[in-house]
Write an enzyme that holds these catalytic residues in place. Structure first.
Site, PDB file in Angstrom:
ATOM      1  N   GLY A  60     -31.526  -0.264  -0.050  1.00 45.95           N
ATOM      2  CA  GLY A  60     -31.169   0.151  -1.418  1.00 45.95           C
ATOM      3  C   GLY A  60     -30.708   1.601  -1.424  1.00 45.95           C
TER       4      GLY A  60
ATOM      5  N   THR B  22     -35.804   6.524   0.638  1.00 44.24           N
ATOM      6  CA  THR B  22     -36.193   5.541  -0.382  1.00 44.24           C
ATOM      7  C   THR B  22     -36.793   6.240  -1.607  1.00 44.24           C
ATOM      8  OG1 THR B  22     -37.679   3.732  -1.022  1.00 44.24           O
ATOM      9  CG2 THR B  22     -38.419   5.061   0.790  1.00 44.24           C
TER      10      THR B  22
ATOM     11  N   ASP C  44     -39.012   4.877  -3.205  1.00 45.60           N
ATOM     12  CA  ASP C  44     -40.396   4.396  -3.268  1.00 45.60           C
ATOM     13  C   ASP C  44     -41.375   5.351  -2.579  1.00 45.60           C
ATOM     14  OD1 ASP C  44     -39.099   2.239  -4.327  1.00 45.60           O
ATOM     15  OD2 ASP C  44     -39.372   0.942  -2.579  1.00 45.60           O
TER      16      ASP C  44
HETATM   17  O1  F6P Z   1     -36.865  -0.060  -2.183  1.00 49.99           O
HETATM   18  C1  F6P Z   1     -36.102   0.518  -3.177  1.00 49.99           C
HETATM   19  C2  F6P Z   1     -36.027  -0.370  -4.391  1.00 49.99           C
HETATM   20  O2  F6P Z   1     -35.294   0.321  -5.379  1.00 49.99           O
HETATM   21  C3  F6P Z   1     -37.381  -0.815  -4.930  1.00 49.99           C
HETATM   22  O3  F6P Z   1     -38.030   0.188  -5.654  1.00 49.99           O
HETATM   23  C4  F6P Z   1     -36.979  -2.028  -5.719  1.00 49.99           C
HETATM   24  O4  F6P Z   1     -38.029  -2.949  -5.858  1.00 49.99           O
HETATM   25  C5  F6P Z   1     -35.881  -2.629  -4.892  1.00 49.99           C
HETATM   26  O5  F6P Z   1     -35.351  -1.574  -4.110  1.00 49.99           O
HETATM   27  C6  F6P Z   1     -34.766  -3.273  -5.708  1.00 49.99           C
HETATM   28  O6  F6P Z   1     -33.823  -3.824  -4.858  1.00 49.99           O
HETATM   29  P1  F6P Z   1     -32.415  -4.408  -5.392  1.00 49.99           P
HETATM   30  O7  F6P Z   1     -31.487  -3.251  -5.532  1.00 49.99           O
HETATM   31  O8  F6P Z   1     -31.996  -5.360  -4.333  1.00 49.99           O
HETATM   32  O9  F6P Z   1     -32.681  -5.059  -6.707  1.00 49.99           O
END
Ligand code: F6P
Length: 378
Positions: A14, A140, A142
């Protein structure tokens, strides 16, 4: 005389603010300090497997320091060892890591700098074992990567979340409502906890601590009795009630980690309204947290990471991920990082701060976070 070193770089998983700042630092340091050539793979590990890349010059990275996203594109579906291939309307998964290694060798690359989160670091660990010289850079929103005190992207997402909660605060106060703000973070509560502390949230709910609805409602009622007739709840998307499940928003068929979370706040809101009869509203910040310009902190961290990744490449210290320890940039073996998630723990100082500030974490006691003692029988 050895020839010029040739460096590949990719951004995987992401996106988050600061990816372009790392790319800029990698390209500038590689050219300015070491006269290296740089090639950027498009869309993360997808580009390495499918041989899609572009040469990167100083001009290509000029003016991108403050840009969100990544000029190389990214993908969170491209695990080289479990690579999704569409066949008759369905995905099958193939090990395409050898193809990746061949493309790396055919391009005459000496090292690959892989910027990414847990999925990318795990893929990098596998590719390193296959023979690719890799340096990792931890990314990230997160902040859940092992081996580093902080990932770049987190501070920017935290700033966005805090500004949003501040805005919700004034309208909550004006309307005497309970307001729930849901933030991303998957299985780790760093973003919820930090934005909760930064914005003075009354209740903070994180995946690591399954919550009790009665305790949440008691806190809201007590606040109302004390004349503070509004409450702010910050909840991580992976939070769940004691004995309950996380709320899955959707499943992504061709992703290595198929689960996408989101929506627990709606469930919580109707429970709070049911029990307290207080009007409760929900704001889900979602991908808003991943966009925009990086904060000054993230620009500096990303630049330090990028520069250090190139220095490690020059010194052939392959198989390591750059990391922040205190205020120093260090490095850690990718093998120690891959497959591990850094979660909020009982001893996490920020959790202690939240508790001292009177923040309700949705439980009576934090014992649930205490690691079970290992009893060795004689
Ligand atoms: O790991 C980063 C993140 O933004 C998380 O916080 C979230 O759950 C996930 O990616 C969302 O992923 P996507 O962009 O595939 O919806």
């Amino acid at each position: 005389m050895p020839g010029r070193m040739k460096l590949g770089v990719l951004t995987g998983g992401g996106d988050c603010p600061g990816l372009n700042a790392v790319l800029r630092a990698v390209v500038k340091t590689a050219i300015n300090d070491y006269d290296m050539e740089v090639v950027g793979f498009l869309d993360g590990y997808e580009g390495l497997i499918e041989n899609r890349y572009r040469k990167l010059t100083s001009n290509d990275v000029s003016g991108i320091l403050t840009l969100g996203g990544t000029i190389l594109g990214t993908s969170n579906r491209a695990d080289p060892f479990n690579y999704p291939v569409l066949q008759h309307d369905d995905y099958i998964y193939l090990d395409r890591s050898t193809q990746g290694l061949q493309n790396f060798e055919r391009l005459g690359l000496d090292v690959l700098i892989a910027i990414g989160g847990d999925g990318t670091q795990a893929a990098s660990h596998g590719m390193a074992q296959k023979g690719i010289n890799i340096i990792g850079v931890p990314k990230t929103i997160d902040n859940d990567l092992f081996g580093t005190d902080q990932t770049f992207g987190f501070d920017s997402a935290l700033t966005t979340a805090t500004e949003a909660i501040d805005k919700v605060h004034s309208t909550a106060q004006a309307h005497h409502r309970v307001m729930i703000v849901e933030v991303m973070g998957r299985y780790a509560g760093w973003l919820a906890l930090a934005s909760g502390v930064a914005s003075g949230g009354d209740i903070v709910l994180i995946p690591e601590i399954p919550y009790h609805i009665d305790i949440i409602c008691d806190k809201i009622r007590t606040r109302n009795r004390d004349g503070r007739n509004f409450s702010i709840i910050v909840i991580g998307e992976g939070a769940k009630p004691e004995g309950g499940e996380m709320v899955i928003k959707r499943m992504i068929a061709n992703s290595p980690d198929k689960i996408r979370l989101g929506g627990i706040s709606n469930q919580l809101a109707s429970q709070i309204e049911g029990i307290t009869t207080l009007e409760t509203r929900v704001t889900i910040l979602g991908h808003l947290l991943r966009g925009g310009a990086p904060t000054a902190f993230d620009r500096i961290l990303a630049s330090r990471f990028g520069t250090e990744a190139v220095r490690l490449s020059h010194e052939k210290k392959f198989g390591n991920m750059v990391a922040l320890r205190g205020n120093e940039i260090k490095y850690v073996p990718i093998s120690e990082v891959a497959g591990r998630v850094r979660k909020v723990e009982y001893e996490s100082p920020l959790l202690g701060t939240a508790i001292s500030l009177g923040t309700c974490m949705g439980v009576e006691s934090l014992d649930v976070l205490k690691k079970e003692e290992v009893v060795i029988e004689e």
